[in-house]
Motif scaffolding. Structure first.
Motif, PDB file in Angstrom:
ATOM      1  N   PRO A 161       0.795  -1.235   0.000  1.00 51.64           N
ATOM      2  CA  PRO A 161       0.000   0.000   0.000  1.00 51.64           C
ATOM      3  C   PRO A 161       0.831   1.290   0.000  1.00 51.64           C
ATOM      4  CG  PRO A 161      -1.047  -1.594   1.421  1.00 51.64           C
ATOM      5  CD  PRO A 161       0.278  -2.191   1.014  1.00 51.64           C
ATOM      6  N   ARG A 162       1.942   1.315   0.729  1.00 49.82           N
ATOM      7  CA  ARG A 162       2.745   2.546   0.748  1.00 49.82           C
ATOM      8  C   ARG A 162       3.418   2.777  -0.607  1.00 49.82           C
ATOM      9  NH1 ARG A 162       8.035   0.946   1.493  1.00 49.82           N
ATOM     10  NH2 ARG A 162       8.354  -1.085   2.508  1.00 49.82           N
TER      11      ARG A 162
ATOM     12  N   ASP B 196       0.632   4.107  -2.758  1.00 49.70           N
ATOM     13  CA  ASP B 196       0.375   5.502  -2.374  1.00 49.70           C
ATOM     14  C   ASP B 196       1.420   6.434  -2.979  1.00 49.70           C
ATOM     15  OD1 ASP B 196      -1.877   4.915  -0.852  1.00 49.70           O
ATOM     16  OD2 ASP B 196      -0.790   4.862   1.051  1.00 49.70           O
ATOM     17  N   TYR B 197       2.676   6.051  -2.870  1.00 57.36           N
ATOM     18  CA  TYR B 197       3.748   6.903  -3.371  1.00 57.36           C
ATOM     19  C   TYR B 197       3.648   7.085  -4.882  1.00 57.36           C
ATOM     20  CZ  TYR B 197       8.312   8.621  -4.714  1.00 57.36           C
ATOM     21  OH  TYR B 197       9.324   9.372  -5.277  1.00 57.36           O
TER      22      TYR B 197
ATOM     23  N   SER C 241       1.077   6.731  -6.764  1.00 53.57           N
ATOM     24  CA  SER C 241      -0.135   7.504  -7.085  1.00 53.57           C
ATOM     25  C   SER C 241       0.121   8.986  -6.920  1.00 53.57           C
ATOM     26  CB  SER C 241      -1.295   7.063  -6.188  1.00 53.57           C
ATOM     27  OG  SER C 241      -1.689   5.737  -6.469  1.00 53.57           O
ATOM     28  N   ASP C 242       0.851   9.353  -5.877  1.00 57.76           N
ATOM     29  CA  ASP C 242       1.184  10.756  -5.647  1.00 57.76           C
ATOM     30  C   ASP C 242       2.108  11.293  -6.739  1.00 57.76           C
ATOM     31  OD1 ASP C 242      -0.348  10.807  -3.364  1.00 57.76           O
ATOM     32  OD2 ASP C 242       1.338  10.529  -1.992  1.00 57.76           O
TER      33      ASP C 242
ATOM     34  N   LYS D 256      -9.184   1.602  -4.680  1.00 57.34           N
ATOM     35  CA  LYS D 256      -8.373   2.426  -3.778  1.00 57.34           C
ATOM     36  C   LYS D 256      -7.390   3.318  -4.531  1.00 57.34           C
ATOM     37  CE  LYS D 256      -8.462  -0.825   0.126  1.00 57.34           C
ATOM     38  NZ  LYS D 256      -7.625  -1.660   1.050  1.00 57.34           N
ATOM     39  N   TRP D 257      -6.859   2.815  -5.634  1.00 57.78           N
ATOM     40  CA  TRP D 257      -5.860   3.567  -6.405  1.00 57.78           C
ATOM     41  C   TRP D 257      -6.278   3.575  -7.880  1.00 57.78           C
ATOM     42  CZ3 TRP D 257      -4.390  -0.359  -2.917  1.00 57.78           C
ATOM     43  CH2 TRP D 257      -3.782   0.080  -1.733  1.00 57.78           C
TER      44      TRP D 257
END
Length: 222
Positions: A142-143, A146-147, A149-150, A188-189
């Motif tokens: 997940p991290r 997240d990264y 995606s950012d 989620k992404w």
């Protein structure tokens, strides 16, 4: 120029080089090398015992380059079109960083935590370790999602406005996730999931994904 790539198809690093060659229309020969364990002759040209290694037979010996990043940089120099490294200095630096992130952080977690326990184990006739894979997907991926995606934001590519080595390096790791039966959760992404699907739909990726999927299908059938 006669080019030989030593490695194994399912390796994300071998695939990274092969995608670059496909995008640039470079002819080459792939010679499969099993590094479990690596033969003595291969360790002489790959001090870190890793794949791939490129040999340019038109060059005098030593005519080999180990490491996927070094090989891709050489290919960019010898076959500059289409350009796969950003022209802008800052964007080129960002692309180099994302290639490093993919080669280390992504490869470490996907390769050791998901691909090897599931896909590679099946390929080698060993019992699959679904517990390790599921734990990696729950606790570590997940991290990374997240990264990325950012970094991606609302753009089509990881760096700037054009397809680059950053996209190749990141997307090749997601192929191994896919071979293990996992993918980015689109709920989620969503942007990242769409991005991965778009990059994998490029002919340079599709041909290799299909080639490798057929290998894993034979393993399942056996």
């Amino acid at each position: 120029m006669a080019l030989i790539i030593y490695g194994m198809g399912p390796s994300p690093f071998v695939r990274k080089v092969r995608v670059v060659m496909a995008e640039k229309g470079v002819d080459y020969t792939l010679e499969n090398v099993n590094i479990f364990p690596a033969p003595d002759w291969f360790m002489e040209i790959s001090p870190l015992k890793r794949i791939p290694v490129l040999r340019d037979t038109d060059k005098p010996e030593p005519n080999t380059i180990p490491d996927s990043s070094a090989i891709c940089l050489y290919l960019e120099q010898t076959h500059p079109e289409p350009q796969l490294y950003p022209q802008d200095g800052f964007e080129r630096g960002r692309a180099a960083w994302l290639e490093e992130y993919a080669d280390t952080e992504m490869a470490g977690n996907i390769g050791l935590g998901v691909f090897r326990p599931i896909a590679l184990s099946a390929l080698m006739g060993k019992e699959q370790d679904t517990e390790t894979a599921n734990k990696t997907m729950t606790e570590k991926m997940p991290r990374i999602f997240d990264y990325l995606s950012d970094v991606l934001g609302d753009r089509d590519y990881m760096v700037g406005s054009a397809f680059s080595i950053a996209d190749i390096a990141v997307a090749t790791q997601f192929v191994n996730l896919q071979h293990a039966g996992f993918k980015v959760d689109a709920a989620k992404w969503p942007a990242l999931a769409d991005y991965v699907a778009r990059i994998h739909a490029r002919p340079s990726f599709t041909a290799l994904i299909d080639e490798e999927a057929a290998l894993f299908a034979k393993t399942r059938a056996a």
